[in-house]
Structures are given as structure tokens and as C-alpha cells.
Design an enzyme around this catalytic site. Sequence first.
Site, PDB file in Angstrom:
ATOM      1  N   TYR A 292       0.855  -1.200   0.000  1.00 16.70           N
ATOM      2  CA  TYR A 292       0.000   0.000   0.000  1.00 16.70           C
ATOM      3  C   TYR A 292       0.888   1.247   0.000  1.00 16.70           C
ATOM      4  CZ  TYR A 292      -3.791   3.179   1.428  1.00 16.70           C
ATOM      5  OH  TYR A 292      -4.710   4.201   1.488  1.00 16.70           O
TER       6      TYR A 292
ATOM      7  N   TYR B 297      -2.517   6.854  16.800  1.00 19.15           N
ATOM      8  CA  TYR B 297      -1.534   7.006  15.717  1.00 19.15           C
ATOM      9  C   TYR B 297      -1.329   8.483  15.370  1.00 19.15           C
ATOM     10  CZ  TYR B 297       0.597   6.091  11.158  1.00 19.15           C
ATOM     11  OH  TYR B 297       1.445   6.045  10.089  1.00 19.15           O
TER      12      TYR B 297
HETATM   13  N1  LIG Z   1      -9.773   5.333   5.033  1.00 22.07           N
HETATM   14  C1  LIG Z   1      -8.538   5.738   5.238  1.00 22.07           C
HETATM   15  O1  LIG Z   1      -8.039   5.737   6.384  1.00 22.07           O
HETATM   16  C2  LIG Z   1      -7.693   6.264   4.112  1.00 22.07           C
HETATM   17  C3  LIG Z   1      -6.515   6.934   4.439  1.00 22.07           C
HETATM   18  C4  LIG Z   1      -5.722   7.433   3.415  1.00 22.07           C
HETATM   19  C5  LIG Z   1      -6.098   7.250   2.104  1.00 22.07           C
HETATM   20  N2  LIG Z   1      -7.244   6.573   1.813  1.00 22.07           N
HETATM   21  C6  LIG Z   1      -7.594   6.406   0.412  1.00 22.07           C
HETATM   22  O2  LIG Z   1      -8.846   7.011   0.188  1.00 22.07           O
HETATM   23  C7  LIG Z   1      -9.455   6.410  -0.945  1.00 22.07           C
HETATM   24  C8  LIG Z   1     -10.879   6.043  -0.578  1.00 22.07           C
HETATM   25  O3  LIG Z   1     -10.847   5.043   0.424  1.00 22.07           O
HETATM   26  P1  LIG Z   1     -11.979   4.900   1.543  1.00 22.07           P
HETATM   27  O4  LIG Z   1     -11.302   4.972   2.853  1.00 22.07           O
HETATM   28  O5  LIG Z   1     -13.072   5.815   1.235  1.00 22.07           O
HETATM   29  O6  LIG Z   1     -12.349   3.366   1.336  1.00 22.07           O
HETATM   30  P2  LIG Z   1     -13.703   2.623   0.970  1.00 22.07           P
HETATM   31  O7  LIG Z   1     -13.348   1.197   0.973  1.00 22.07           O
HETATM   32  O8  LIG Z   1     -14.807   3.112   1.828  1.00 22.07           O
HETATM   33  O9  LIG Z   1     -13.996   3.130  -0.516  1.00 22.07           O
HETATM   34  C9  LIG Z   1     -13.196   2.722  -1.592  1.00 22.07           C
HETATM   35  C10 LIG Z   1     -13.926   3.032  -2.854  1.00 22.07           C
HETATM   36  O10 LIG Z   1     -13.117   2.616  -3.959  1.00 22.07           O
HETATM   37  C11 LIG Z   1     -13.916   1.800  -4.806  1.00 22.07           C
HETATM   38  N3  LIG Z   1     -13.099   0.836  -5.527  1.00 22.07           N
HETATM   39  C12 LIG Z   1     -12.256  -0.100  -5.022  1.00 22.07           C
HETATM   40  N4  LIG Z   1     -11.717  -0.817  -6.021  1.00 22.07           N
HETATM   41  C13 LIG Z   1     -12.236  -0.328  -7.174  1.00 22.07           C
HETATM   42  C14 LIG Z   1     -12.084  -0.661  -8.527  1.00 22.07           C
HETATM   43  N5  LIG Z   1     -11.271  -1.661  -8.907  1.00 22.07           N
HETATM   44  N6  LIG Z   1     -12.763   0.042  -9.457  1.00 22.07           N
HETATM   45  C15 LIG Z   1     -13.603   1.047  -9.087  1.00 22.07           C
HETATM   46  N7  LIG Z   1     -13.795   1.407  -7.808  1.00 22.07           N
HETATM   47  C16 LIG Z   1     -13.114   0.722  -6.866  1.00 22.07           C
HETATM   48  C17 LIG Z   1     -14.908   1.129  -3.874  1.00 22.07           C
HETATM   49  O11 LIG Z   1     -16.014   0.635  -4.590  1.00 22.07           O
HETATM   50  C18 LIG Z   1     -15.257   2.295  -2.968  1.00 22.07           C
HETATM   51  O12 LIG Z   1     -16.205   3.138  -3.560  1.00 22.07           O
HETATM   52  C19 LIG Z   1      -8.588   5.210  -1.309  1.00 22.07           C
HETATM   53  O13 LIG Z   1      -7.770   5.542  -2.398  1.00 22.07           O
HETATM   54  C20 LIG Z   1      -7.763   4.990  -0.060  1.00 22.07           C
HETATM   55  O14 LIG Z   1      -6.560   4.348  -0.344  1.00 22.07           O
HETATM   56  C21 LIG Z   1      -8.062   6.075   2.780  1.00 22.07           C
END
Ligand SMILES: NC(=O)c1ccc[n+]([C@@H]2O[C@H](COP(=O)([O-])OP(=O)(O)OC[C@H]3O[C@@H](n4cnc5c(N)ncnc54)[C@H](O)[C@@H]3O)[C@@H](O)[C@H]2O)c1
Length: 255
Positions: A155, A213
Site C-alpha cells: 500500500y 496514531y
Molecule cells: N480510510 C482511510 O483511512 C484512508 C486513508 C488514506 C487514504 N485513503 C484512500 O482514500 C481512498 C478512498 O478510500 P476509503 O477509505 O473511502 O475506502 P472505501 O473502501 O470506503 O472506498 C473505496 C472506494 O473505492 C472503490 N473501488 C475499489 N476498487 C475499485 C475498482 N477496482 N474500481 C472502481 N472502484 C473501486 C470502492 O467501490 C469504494 O467506492 C482510497 O484511495 C484509499 O486508499 C483512505
Amino acid sequence: MRFDFTDKRVLVTGGTRGIGRATAEAFLEAGARVAVNGRTPASTSSAIAALGSGARLVSAPGDVATASGCKAIVDAAIEGLGGLDMLVNSAGVGDSGPIEEIDEAFWDEMLAVNLKGTFFCIRWALGALRESKGNIVNVASDAGLMGDVGSGTVYCASKGGVVNMTRAMALELAPDVRVNCVCPGYVDTDMVRRDGIDRAADPLAAERALIDYAPLKRIAAPSEIATSILYMASDDARFVTGAAFQIDGGSTAGQ
Ligand SMILES: NC(=O)c1ccc[n+]([C@@H]2O[C@H](COP(=O)([O-])OP(=O)(O)OC[C@H]3O[C@@H](n4cnc5c(N)ncnc54)[C@H](O)[C@@H]3O)[C@@H](O)[C@H]2O)c1
């Protein structure tokens, strides 16, 4: 209303849940027309229904893990919206594990969704974004700015790629198209709660560890990341490109 995006045309990948969904919601509230991407037509339709099914919503389902999936998503958005002013790449997957347990399929999926998908959505959206002098916000991570054992090596590699790709693209596309990324710390979404905290042997201890964290001692709400994405996409940020904006409660400030 903090921002005015009246009639701006926005595509949010991963807009069905979490940060992407909160971002789609915030753009709608600010007057934008929003194309929502989910991996399947069904997940996209139910997200659109939850967002109110208004005339300002467009469905752009598809899998960002392949270049052809990205093209289908971007084409649907541009056709439905009649062009594109902003692209938010929020689709992503998170998972971790010891290096010895990582196989090729794990590596390929994470890099395909988090890094390749971000690149190819931008690749296909570029013509429309050049035309509108639009901008791009990528959702990276604090784990793209530093190593984080909890988030996992693969990641970190994928999000480090998103951060530096953002910088390189910002240079290549200036002065026409701004490209920025946000780098959230832990955010209360399915990725963290359903797939992380709830699956831990001791969920309370797992949640406490994530709260501790960040120096600010909490997990962020998705809306807090959405607000920063809207700022990056707004005219108020017109002198900002190539930036990696930390919204992490201080986790990358140092020890
Ligand atoms: N939640 C956290 O703590 C956090 C922290 C830093 C960065 N992020 C990043 O934020 C972004 C959103 O994550 P989140 O926390 O909202 O997670 P989440 O799991 O709630 O949402 C992820 C979204 O990405 C979509 N997705 C996953 N694989 C896909 C694919 N192959 N094609 C199309 N859509 C796809 C899912 O359907 C969902 O809508 C991500 O890029 C994640 O890496 C999250």
C-alpha cells in the site's frame, strides 16, 4: 456554502463509499454536476439513489484496475456531463500483511487499482480537462509520504507512487491543468472500520491504536477529507499544483 461549484462537471471514482462518497456529496451541495463511479452498475446505482437521484447525477460504473475500465468510466462521465472540469481519483484498496505473505496477485491488484487506475483515469480524461482548463485531485495517503507498517509495504508503494506521479504530472500539465493530491491519515470508512478494526482480534484495542496514531488523537471523518478535496479543486487553490496536502492529524509531522 463554503465553495461554489455551480454547473462544474466532476467525476469522482470510488464515489460509492467513504471518502469518494463524501466528496460526491460535498460537490453536489456546492452546486456541481457529479458523475459517480462504482465498480459495478449496481453499486453505482445504489450510491446515486442514496445521493438523491437528482438530475445533476450521472452514473459512470467500471473497474479502475484496467485501462479499458478507466476509459469506460471517463467516457460515460464526459458523455453524461457534456465535458469535464474536475477529476477526483478516490477509488482505492487497502490491505496489509507481512512481506513473506504477499503474492503476485496481491501486488498486482493493489498497484492496478491504486496507481495504474489513477494514471489511466487521468490519461483518458486529459483531453476534456485541457479543454476546460480543469484540475485533478488524487486521493493518496500519509502512507504515501512515509513508511507505515500498519498500512503495509505494498500500500505504501502504491500511494508513494500516487504522490510522486501527482508531482510529475503537475509539471507536465502546467499551466493548463492543475494536479494535486490529498494525503489523509486514518479515516472512518469501510476500509478502516469494516476491513480493519472490526476484523481485529481485539477491535477496541485496534481502534485505540488508530486513534493514538495521530498526534491529534482521533480518526478523521470522510467529510473532513472531502472539504480539502473541494479546496484543492476550487479557484481558491488556483496557484496550487503538484501539492501533497496532509490531512492526517499530524501523523507525518515527525516523531
Ligand atoms: N480510510 C482511510 O483511512 C484512508 C486513508 C488514506 C487514504 N485513503 C484512500 O482514500 C481512498 C478512498 O478510500 P476509503 O477509505 O473511502 O475506502 P472505501 O473502501 O470506503 O472506498 C473505496 C472506494 O473505492 C472503490 N473501488 C475499489 N476498487 C475499485 C475498482 N477496482 N474500481 C472502481 N472502484 C473501486 C470502492 O467501490 C469504494 O467506492 C482510497 O484511495 C484509499 O486508499 C483512505
